[in-house]
Design an enzyme around this catalytic site. Structure first.
Site, PDB file in Angstrom:
ATOM      1  N   SER A   1       0.956  -1.353   0.742  1.00  0.00           N
ATOM      2  CA  SER A   1      -0.004  -0.082   0.083  1.00  0.00           C
ATOM      3  C   SER A   1       1.123   1.244  -0.095  1.00  0.00           C
ATOM      4  O   SER A   1       1.363   1.239  -0.574  1.00  0.00           O
ATOM      5  CB  SER A   1      -0.822  -0.558   1.189  1.00  0.00           C
ATOM      6  OG  SER A   1      -2.030   1.304   1.337  1.00  0.00           O
TER       7      SER A   1
ATOM      8  N   ASP B   1      -6.323  -3.948  -2.245  1.00  0.00           N
ATOM      9  CA  ASP B   1      -4.913  -2.882  -1.135  1.00  0.00           C
ATOM     10  C   ASP B   1      -4.332  -4.389  -0.636  1.00  0.00           C
ATOM     11  O   ASP B   1      -5.158  -5.541  -0.221  1.00  0.00           O
ATOM     12  CB  ASP B   1      -5.637  -2.205   0.186  1.00  0.00           C
ATOM     13  CG  ASP B   1      -4.099  -1.694   1.087  1.00  0.00           C
ATOM     14  OD1 ASP B   1      -3.482  -2.557   1.189  1.00  0.00           O
ATOM     15  OD2 ASP B   1      -4.780  -0.235   1.393  1.00  0.00           O
TER      16      ASP B   1
END
Length: 266
Positions: free
Chosen positions: A39, A155
């Site tokens: 991320s 993510d």
């Protein structure tokens, strides 16, 4: 001397602490041989491994606002996310240019979650910017990404917030993990909307999984958490605060990190 690896964890706006940490490492003369990221850690890690200095990154991120990195998703085809990361992509291109993984100065991998297969995807080939942004596609908030034959990537923190095993697999023999989220399972007011509820669920799940990983210390020589207090990872503010907390952590741990990769002691 051992090959040093940094595993940079997910963290939204808290992830700006990675920039401060890398600045401290640069000042201490510490340069990793390998880097992994998830991320925001993937975005910072990709830029760093492509040659952007921590000072370069700081100048870009320190005053960012949400409008600088995300655009409202108006696509009639892909509406499974409120925003698109087209602006974030442009910022990264301006900073490091279009690069593939094999053009990076430091070997790098990042992780995302395949929504269709329900598995972790480790990305180490192709366009590094697209891979890093796929790693940071928060479900609900951002449109799922397409990358490397995968049609719905979100993510990586859903399955692997701090990718320590992945940096070990690159070849790292001494691993420093930087987890900017720490223990976020504290009382928090949840707003009455779907996205906020979804994000809170993600926080709880990945924090519990990461706590178990931190306790086992598998693949990790040193686990670090900057003191970011109650800073909200989803609010694009207090970025200078995050930077300096990461920097303070790096300065305080520099000698310990040197001992780890020089002689294996902590």
């Amino acid at each position: 001397m051992k090959k040093l690896g940094f595993a940079l964890g997910a963290g939204g706006s808290r992830g700006v602490a990675h920039v401060g940490f890398l600045q401290a490492m640069e000042e201490a003369g510490i340069r990793p041989d390998y880097v992994s990221g998830c991320s925001m850690g993937a975005i910072i890690g990709a830029c760093y491994c492509a040659g952007a200095s921590p000072a370069d990154m700081k100048s870009v991120v320190i005053d960012l606002k949400l409008a600088d990195i995300a655009a409202v998703n108006i696509s009639p085809v892909r509406r499974n996310g409120l925003m698109r990361m087209t602006k974030a992509r442009k910022l990264m291109v301006d900073l490091i240019g279009e690069k593939s993984f094999d053009e990076l100065r430091i070997p790098f991998v990042c992780v995302a979650t395949d929504l269709i297969k329900g598995k972790l995807v480790v990305m180490s080939k192709g366009n590094v910017i697209d891979a890093a942004l796929a790693s940071g596609s928060i479900p609900g908030a951002f449109t799922p990404a397409q990358f490397g034959g995968h049609s719905m990537l979100v993510d990586g923190a859903i399955l692997e917030r701090v990718p320590t095993r992945e940096v070990k697999n690159l070849g790292a023999e001494a691993i420093v993990a930087v987890d900017v989220l720490g223990n976020l399972v504290v009382e928090k007011e949840v707003q009455g909307n779907i996205v906020d509820t979804l994000l809170r669920c993600m926080d709880i799940m990945d924090t519990r999984a990461t706590q178990k990983k931190r306790q086992s210390r598998r693949y990790v020589d040193l686990w670090l958490e900057p003191d970011l207090g109650s800073m909200d990872q989803y609010a694009v503010k207090d970025l200078s605060f995050a930077y300096y907390k990461g920097y303070e952590l790096g300065i305080s741990k520099a000698e310990e990190i040197k001992r780890i990769y020089r002689d294996g002691s902590v």
